[in-house]
Write a protein that holds these residues in place. Structure first.
Motif, PDB file in Angstrom:
ATOM      1  N   PHE A  98      51.221  43.420 102.082  1.00  0.00           N
ATOM      2  CA  PHE A  98      51.129  42.460 100.988  1.00  0.00           C
ATOM      3  C   PHE A  98      49.849  42.796 100.217  1.00  0.00           C
ATOM      4  N   ILE A 133      47.208  40.520 113.838  1.00  0.00           N
ATOM      5  CA  ILE A 133      45.849  41.028 113.713  1.00  0.00           C
ATOM      6  C   ILE A 133      45.206  40.920 115.081  1.00  0.00           C
ATOM      7  N   ASP A 143      44.362  45.259 111.905  1.00  0.00           N
ATOM      8  CA  ASP A 143      45.564  44.610 111.369  1.00  0.00           C
ATOM      9  C   ASP A 143      46.771  45.517 111.582  1.00  0.00           C
ATOM     10  N   ARG A 146      49.525  46.798 108.946  1.00  0.00           N
ATOM     11  CA  ARG A 146      49.300  47.830 107.933  1.00  0.00           C
ATOM     12  C   ARG A 146      49.058  49.216 108.517  1.00  0.00           C
TER      13      ARG A 146
END
Ligand code: SF4
Ligand code: SF4
Ligand code: FES
Lengths: 231, 483
Positions: A98, A133, A143, A146
């Motif tokens: 995001f 996370i 995180d 990602r």
């Protein structure tokens, strides 16, 4: 004197020293090839496939294949570029990216590649994996949404004995990169900062430092990734 | 047998809402409800994220006033990083944020007035809807339309130099700001080419107030009576009672001006404000705990702010404030449609504040950030364009957000908007079994006075289809009309 060999990139005559990797040979000719898992100074591993070229009619990764005498390399063609774009799209749908709320937005290589290759809507279905996370380490946050598992962190962040501070955990599609619980204490401030820098995306985050660089001053705010090459 | 009429969605409100009107056998209105699809999901979405992400993430709540969410979250995070509860930021940080905020107030109010309200005023609420929109304004009142566009642009450019982008920027960080204002950036606004400079903005703000006052003089019947009802009013005010849209204490007055919430610290909001849940909507109904759900509900926004504040701390807006107050003989103003008047006075105030801030050399300072001892909970409250906005967060010892509670302006105005709809529906619809365009518009105009930001603000303005659905007693659809 080293052996000089001749090859072509998209029809252009070029020369290189024998044994040079395609990626390097192309870059020396001021031509851009996208990379992601590759990191300067670290042995290439050829895992992300974004640097794929067609060499003598075979698809291969430029970061691991040496250039050969008389080799014909296709680099900036619509076929190759669409393949690269599909790799970027796969990385996006496979994680949870995001960008608008990501503190690495504007500094992130994956995002920059998506812009450069004009990714709009991925052709693949979003997986929306359930990831979290991990904020246990006192110096960094990891995180997992990602992480693109490029192993740049594993390959570069080593303690004084040369042991990797980051490692893989789990297997298959649930595999995760994280700080090794035993070696976590070896992550000095300097190494932590380096880890943040080495990670091409926003998966290794510094603690309490996000969003300090104003929009307009971030790495990719003004020029697309790869702008240091002429072609 | 009772009938249920649905007006959906409300055009030219920012987002998507639905009005249902229940008629009895004699076609009298027995109940009205404004249904708002509100996106509460954010409070869940942000759980587990690092606290410094909140100011950037939560602004996605709204495409019209993201800066308000950005700043409210940043204010809460100031508390968390130990930068105090409003007094701990460096001057440049506080003032850059204020500049961003007044830019936002300015552009949001201007958008609302020129794009959404002026068509009703210029053409009358019963005019042909194909003319009664911003395109109509642009064609028949070019000058006014240009003013609207340029004023909005000015506000957006202010946001851009303070937050990095016109929408969804990153300027405010926990404990400060990530950039100051360079002299070149500043001079674009102070000495910008006509009309994009702050003096022109002040001039135009004055002329649009004039425009409204003239309209009011000729249409006082409509403006004074439509959806007028007594209520409490709540907002932040500066400690000395001045209007302050960025920071202050929470004050509420009743319909007669008696103080019923005495300038309390926003950090303690939970001690004073409760939220009632009703079965027919996800949206909550805030109220003052001391007065209960029946008597404790209140209005927020421009109308409320001009009722709570003792004065406006900028000279031209103060003058207008005095004229405005004189109209109600110093008493609170309870006329919904006067919100437009109040909003325009705030436009002027915002323009004056921008000028004052732009002339302040603190904005060129480099000391951007403050840090102190971390605490695990923080509240950030400010006056968004539409009213008081509460952000409340708790984090764990790993810096991750554990709890978030937001009370947005439109939620604060939930009961007042329902009240306004009910009044207008009764007046316009009683005795009629069919819904006419003017009736529907009257309902819409009443809602629009509150400028609600409904869940999705991305629809092209004025292009939303209007749909009327008619239900019988058994909730069967017996008629549906679209335009
Ligand atoms: S890591 Fe990169 S691609 Fe992923 S959300 Fe952040 S900016 Fe976007
Ligand atoms: S944490 Fe970053 S550097 Fe490490 S594997 Fe994941 S994406 Fe690559
Ligand atoms: S950069 Fe060559 S495969 Fe990743």
């Amino acid at each position: 004197m080293a052996d000089i060999i001749n090859f072509t990139i998209d029809g252009k005559e070029c020369v290189a020293e024998k044994g040079t990797l395609i990626l390097q040979a192309v870059q020396e000719n001021d031509i851009y090839i996208p990379t992601l898992c590759n990191y300067k100074g670290v042995k290439p591993q050829g895992s992300c496939r974004i640097c794929t070229v067609r060499a003598n009619d075979r698809l291969t990764t430029a970061c691991t294949t040496p250039v050969g005498d008389g080799m014909e390399i296709e680099n900036d063609t619509s076929e190759i570029n669409d393949f690269r774009k599909s790799v970027i799209e796969l990385l996006f749908v496979e994680g949870n990216h995001f960008c608008p709320a990501c503190e690495m937005s504007g500094e992130c290589e994956l995002q920059a590649l998506a812009y450069r290759f004009q990714m709009m809507v991925p052709r693949f279905t979003y997986q929306f994996p359930k990831r979290e996370i991990d904020a246990r380490h006192p110096k960094i946050l990891k995180d997992q949404n990602r992480c693109i598992r490029c192993k740049r962190c594993i390959r570069t962040i080593k303690d004084e004995k040369g042991r990797s501070v980051f490692a893989f955990f789990g297997r298959g599609k649930n595999i995760e990169v994280n700080v090794d619980p035993v070696l976590g204490s070896k992550l000095t401030d300097k190494l932590a900062a380096k880890a943040v820098e080495v990670c091409p995306v926003g998966s290794i985050l510094p603690r309490e430092k996000g969003f300090r660089t104003p929009i307009g001053q971030r790495k990719f705010d003004h020029e697309p990734i790869g702008s240091e090459y002429k072609h | 047998m009772s009938k249920k009429i649905t007006i959906e969605p409300v055009t030219r409100v920012e987002g998507h809402g639905k009005v249902t009107v229940h008629l009895d056998d004699n076609n009298n209105v027995i109940q009205t409800r404004l249904h708002i699809v509100e996106f509460r999901g954010f409070e869940r979405f942000i759980q587990g994220r690092p606290y410094w992400e909140a100011p950037v993430l939560v602004q996605r709540l709204c495409g019209i006033c993201p800066v308000s969410h950005h700043l409210a979250a940043a204010k809460a995070m100031d508390v968390i990083v130990g930068a105090g509860t409003g007094d701990g930021l460096t001057p440049v940080a506080e003032k850059m944020r204020r500049l961003m905020h007044y830019g936002q107030i300015f552009q949001s109010h201007v958008l609302h007035f020129f794009h959404l309200v002026s068509p009703d005023l210029l053409f009358g609420i019963n005019a042909d809807p194909t003319i009664r929109n911003i395109i109509g304004v642009a064609m028949e009142h070019k000058e006014l339309a240009v003013q609207g566009v340029m004023m909005r642009k000015f506000g957006q450019e202010i946001i851009k130099v303070t937050a990095g982008k016109k929408i969804h920027g990153t300027g405010a960080i926990p404990g400060g700001i990530n950039k100051n204002l360079s002299i070149e950036e500043r001079d674009k606004f102070l000495k910008g080419e006509d009309p994009l400079n702050v003096d022109k903005m002040i001039g135009w703000s004055l002329s649009v107030i004039d425009f409204f006052r003239n309209y009011h003089a000729k249409n006082s019947e409509l403006i004074d009576n439509m959806a007028a009802f007594p209520s409490n009013h709540l907002s932040l005010v500066r400690k000395d009672g001045a209007m302050d849209l960025y920071h202050g204490v929470v004050r509420a007055v009743d319909a007669n001006g008696k103080k019923i919430l005495h300038d309390v610290d926003p950090q303690d909001y939970l001690d004073y404000i409760g939220e009632e849940v009703k079965s027919w909507t996800y949206m909550k109904f805030p109220f003052l705990i001391e007065y209960g759900t029946e008597k404790g509900w209140y209005r927020v926004g421009p109308l409320a702010r001009l009722n709570t504040a003792d004065f406006i701390p900028s000279p031209l807006a103060q003058k207008e404030f005095e004229i405005y107050k004189a109209y109600t003989k110093g008493k609170p103003n309870n006329m919904s449609m006067h919100t437009h008047w109040a909003r325009l006075i705030e436009v002027l105030h915002a323009a004056e504040m921008m000028k004052e801030l732009l002339n302040d050399s603190d904005l060129q300072d480099d000391n951007l950030e403050t840090k102190g001892n971390k605490v695990y909970e923080g509240v950030g409250v400010l006056e968004a364009p539409r009213g008081t906005l509460f952000h409340h967060y708790r984090i764990n010892d790993q810096d991750l957000i554990e709890m978030a509670n937001l009370i947005v302006s439109t939620t604060n105005n939930n009961i007042p908007m329902n009240k306004a709809v009910e009044m207008v529906a009764k007046e316009q619809m009683n005795g009629h079994a069919v819904i006419t365009e003017p009736m529907m518009n009257a309902v819409e105009v009443a809602i629009r006075a509150y400028d609600p930001c409904l869940s999705c603000a991305t629809h092209a303005l004025g292009k939303m289809p209007l749909e009327i659905s008619l239900y019988n007693n058994n909730n069967q659809l017996i008629d549906r009309k679209r335009k």
